[in-house]
Write a protein that holds these residues in place. Structure first.
Motif, PDB file in Angstrom:
ATOM      1  N   VAL A 335      73.226 -17.379  16.507  1.00 22.96           N
ATOM      2  CA  VAL A 335      71.906 -17.194  15.899  1.00 22.96           C
ATOM      3  C   VAL A 335      70.954 -16.637  16.954  1.00 22.96           C
ATOM      4  CG1 VAL A 335      69.958 -18.284  14.731  1.00 22.96           C
ATOM      5  CG2 VAL A 335      72.279 -19.105  14.289  1.00 22.96           C
ATOM      6  N   GLY A 336      70.410 -15.457  16.681  1.00 21.37           N
ATOM      7  CA  GLY A 336      69.446 -14.855  17.585  1.00 21.37           C
ATOM      8  C   GLY A 336      68.027 -15.055  17.074  1.00 21.37           C
ATOM      9  N   THR A 337      67.133 -14.152  17.443  1.00 17.46           N
ATOM     10  CA  THR A 337      65.744 -14.227  17.005  1.00 17.46           C
ATOM     11  C   THR A 337      65.573 -13.652  15.604  1.00 17.46           C
ATOM     12  OG1 THR A 337      65.025 -13.983  19.302  1.00 17.46           O
ATOM     13  CG2 THR A 337      63.371 -13.619  17.597  1.00 17.46           C
ATOM     14  N   GLU A 338      66.202 -12.505  15.357  1.00 24.92           N
ATOM     15  CA  GLU A 338      66.086 -11.822  14.067  1.00 24.92           C
ATOM     16  C   GLU A 338      67.428 -11.706  13.336  1.00 24.92           C
ATOM     17  OE1 GLU A 338      63.287 -10.888  12.882  1.00 24.92           O
ATOM     18  OE2 GLU A 338      61.889 -10.599  14.540  1.00 24.92           O
ATOM     19  N   ILE A 339      68.517 -11.915  14.058  1.00 19.78           N
ATOM     20  CA  ILE A 339      69.863 -11.656  13.539  1.00 19.78           C
ATOM     21  C   ILE A 339      70.741 -12.883  13.740  1.00 19.78           C
ATOM     22  CG2 ILE A 339      71.988 -10.300  13.944  1.00 19.78           C
ATOM     23  CD1 ILE A 339      69.886  -8.672  12.515  1.00 19.78           C
ATOM     24  N   ILE A 355      77.256  -9.276  10.374  1.00 18.54           N
ATOM     25  CA  ILE A 355      75.991  -9.282  11.111  1.00 18.54           C
ATOM     26  C   ILE A 355      74.882  -9.227  10.068  1.00 18.54           C
ATOM     27  CG2 ILE A 355      74.742  -8.298  13.060  1.00 18.54           C
ATOM     28  CD1 ILE A 355      77.177  -6.560  13.640  1.00 18.54           C
ATOM     29  N   LEU A 356      74.006 -10.232  10.073  1.00 18.61           N
ATOM     30  CA  LEU A 356      73.015 -10.363   8.998  1.00 18.61           C
ATOM     31  C   LEU A 356      71.623 -10.646   9.557  1.00 18.61           C
ATOM     32  CD1 LEU A 356      75.633 -12.596   8.189  1.00 18.61           C
ATOM     33  CD2 LEU A 356      74.800 -11.782   5.999  1.00 18.61           C
ATOM     34  N   PRO A 357      70.570 -10.085   8.931  1.00 13.57           N
ATOM     35  CA  PRO A 357      69.208 -10.495   9.314  1.00 13.57           C
ATOM     36  C   PRO A 357      68.944 -11.926   8.862  1.00 13.57           C
ATOM     37  CG  PRO A 357      69.146  -8.970   7.465  1.00 13.57           C
ATOM     38  CD  PRO A 357      70.573  -9.033   7.914  1.00 13.57           C
ATOM     39  N   ALA A 372      66.300  -4.205  13.623  1.00 18.52           N
ATOM     40  CA  ALA A 372      67.305  -3.176  13.899  1.00 18.52           C
ATOM     41  C   ALA A 372      67.709  -3.176  15.375  1.00 18.52           C
ATOM     42  CB  ALA A 372      66.764  -1.804  13.499  1.00 18.52           C
ATOM     43  N   LYS A 373      66.751  -3.423  16.258  1.00 17.10           N
ATOM     44  CA  LYS A 373      67.046  -3.452  17.686  1.00 17.10           C
ATOM     45  C   LYS A 373      68.017  -4.580  18.026  1.00 17.10           C
ATOM     46  CE  LYS A 373      64.780  -3.657  22.229  1.00 17.10           C
ATOM     47  NZ  LYS A 373      63.473  -3.748  22.939  1.00 17.10           N
ATOM     48  N   GLU A 374      67.784  -5.764  17.443  1.00 11.96           N
ATOM     49  CA  GLU A 374      68.678  -6.881  17.720  1.00 11.96           C
ATOM     50  C   GLU A 374      70.031  -6.681  17.036  1.00 11.96           C
ATOM     51  OE1 GLU A 374      68.750 -11.758  17.490  1.00 11.96           O
ATOM     52  OE2 GLU A 374      66.839 -10.705  17.500  1.00 11.96           O
ATOM     53  N   MET A 375      70.037  -6.021  15.897  1.00  9.04           N
ATOM     54  CA  MET A 375      71.295  -5.671  15.238  1.00  9.04           C
ATOM     55  C   MET A 375      72.171  -4.836  16.175  1.00  9.04           C
ATOM     56  SD  MET A 375      73.093  -5.620  12.230  1.00  9.04           S
ATOM     57  CE  MET A 375      71.997  -5.744  10.812  1.00  9.04           C
TER      58      MET A 375
END
Length: 524
Positions: A335-339, A355-357, A372-375
């Motif tokens: 789990v990231g910040t946006e993704i 890979i999901l928002p 999109a950047k974190e993707m």
């Protein structure tokens, strides 16, 4: 990309497509480019022959155009069966209700149809009830403890009591919706656009209210527009120049104008809660190449004929938003910040990934820049992870009969890389459609505007193949190519349903992949 967005809004089109799109083309050349055209009221008319040249490609709609749904039963037949679907190039039906987040950050809430005040009766394709407006409110407020408001609210009916406290004391009559008033009071649109009444009315801005009265609230402007090409020359087109509300300084939002009035809505609206009913025991499915199901049964109207069933998607219950109580969290890898990253349910191979928002975005083509950047960061990490075992990733997305952006990542041995493009093209040809190669460094959002159904695949060498879906499409196409004897040789695993594990097995597999991926995890 500039924060400022140039948006056009118009009233009821009523089949006057030539007048509308000719006017838009002229304005766009003179004062554009405009990012959107948003339409409210009755879009279709008794005759819709003027839309045919745009459908067959003889004419072009110069500005991406988004419409909301029908207001009468007779209009239903003109709309697609799928929410968020393209009617013709650059003309998209948003759907029955929801929140459209543009790639620029604009928040556009919308509700289709006219009010049905009976909450016990299910809403249909041309009306809405209190459960619908509650669902929209929940979508807008979800995950936002410091919610400011939305940029635009689109509704065909006017809100009830909107002329209250207007010092100009307008004398015209209109049919107002109490549910639309409730929704506007809760989601605080900077601009609320309505039609249906063939009246041009711009209400002085009003300051929204807070239940406790001690927070800074934004101002709203209500604009009603007349019918397109009306003979009385009443205004039916309006231009907005907007910086997304979440990118606007709070001091600018709080700034008052000399003509500002108090809210037309009673404070009691903020204290009234419409319950959003949920279905118990629904057979939901998670983390796989999802097919959108139409759970609505065909029903007969009073004359006895059957209405066409219409699929309904409620973003408040999205199975892929990480905050959803229904999400299969035991499949989550990172789990990231946006993704976030998860195992695909019924994957082709053990580490078939999604890979999901984290929050709701429908497709890759409309992801905000930060998402999109974190993707991209996760794609690079997955590439390194697969490379550790001499494999390369194939990334693909099917934005068709899906609701939440799902970029699938499937590894193949590096020796299979040279045959991938040919395998995709051969199967597409056998299904009577063509995959086109996108130019290097092209942006998907430029090729597939919001609402465009498409299939997209990114090969390990960086080549990008794309098909714009116009009618039907083989749901398992991506899996079928990779499962073929030329690539993974797993023809028995084309359908995810044949590859399911029980929850205990899924939990153990996710733990294994989580440990293997940890050293590459961008969120670690």
């Amino acid at each position: 990309m500039t924060d400022k967005q140039k948006v056009l809004v118009c009233g009821d089109v009523k089949g006057n497509f030539k007048a509308l799109f000719s006017k838009i083309e002229t304005i766009n050349k003179k004062s554009g480019p405009f990012d959107f055209l948003l339409c409210v009221g009755d879009f279709f008319g008794k005759s819709n022959i003027e839309l045919e040249p745009y459908k067959n490609g003889m004419r072009h709609i110069s500005v991406p155009t988004y419409i909301i749904g029908p207001n009468t039963e007779a209009e239903i037949k003109h709309y697609p069966d799928i929410d968020g679907c393209e009617i013709c190039p650059n003309l998209t039906y948003l759907g029955r209700r929801g929140l459209y987040n543009s790639s620029s950050g604009l928040k556009i809430a919308y509700v289709s149809g006219i009010e049905n005040s009976d909450a016990q009766v299910d809403s249909n394709a041309y009306n809405f009830n209190q459960n619908d407006v509650s669902a929209i409110r929940d979508i807008c407020l979800k995950g936002q403890p410091s919610f400011r408001g939305v940029d635009v609210l689109l509704s065909s009916p006017w809100p009830q009591d909107i002329t209250n406290h207007d010092p100009n004391e307008p004398q015209f009559k209109y049919q107002g919706s109490k549910l639309i008033a409730w929704l506007a009071a809760h989601i605080k649109p900077r601009y609320h656009i309505s039609g249906l009444e063939d009246i041009h009315y711009e209400r002085p801005p009003y300051r929204n209210q807070a239940p406790n009265g001690d927070s800074i609230e934004i101002a709203s402007r209500f604009i009603a527009l007349a019918f397109v090409n009306n003979t009385q020359k009443k205004k039916w087109l309006y231009a907005l120049n907007l910086t997304p509300v979440d990118r606007t300084r709070l001091c600018d939002l709080a700034q008052r104008t000399t003509d500002e009035t108090q809210s037309p809505y009673p404070l009691s609206l903020l204290n009234s809660q419409h319950s959003n009913q949920t279905d118990e025991g629904k057979n939901t499915q998670f983390f796989y190449d999802m097919d959108s199901k139409d759970h609505n049964k065909r029903s007969k109207n009073r004359e006895g004929f059957q209405k066409r069933p219409r699929p309904e998607f409620d973003q408040a219950k999205c199975w892929f938003c990480l905050s959803s109580p229904d999400v299969s969290k035991h499949l989550v890898i990172s789990v990231g910040t946006e993704i976030y990253l998860a195992l695909a349910k019924g994957g082709l191979v053990e580490d078939h990934l999604l890979i999901l928002p984290i929050t709701h975005h429908a497709s890759l083509s409309i992801l905000p820049e930060t998402v999109a950047k974190e993707m991209k960061a996760y794609k690079k990490a997955i590439t390194k992870y697969y490379a550790s075992t001499d494999r390369v990733p194939v990334f693909f997305e099917r934005n068709y009969k899906t609701s939440h952006c799902q970029l699938q990542a499937v590894p193949v041995h590096k020796n299979q890389e040279p045959t991938l493009r040919e395998a995709f093209e051969e199967l597409s040809q056998s299904n009577n459609f063509q995959l086109d190669e996108l130019p290097p460094r092209s942006q998907l959002e430029q090729i597939a505007p919001a609402g465009t159904p498409y299939f997209y695949v990114e090969l390990p060498n960086g080549e990008m193949l794309y098909h714009r879906i116009r009618k039907s499409f083989p749901i398992q196409f991506g899996r079928e190519v990779l499962a073929s004897d030329r690539i993974l040789d797993m023809s028995d695993r084309v359908d995810w349903k044949d590859c399911q594990l029980d929850k205990e097995e899924e939990t153990e597999l996710a733990k294994k992949i989580r440990n293997q991926f940890q050293q590459y995890d961008p969120a670690a």
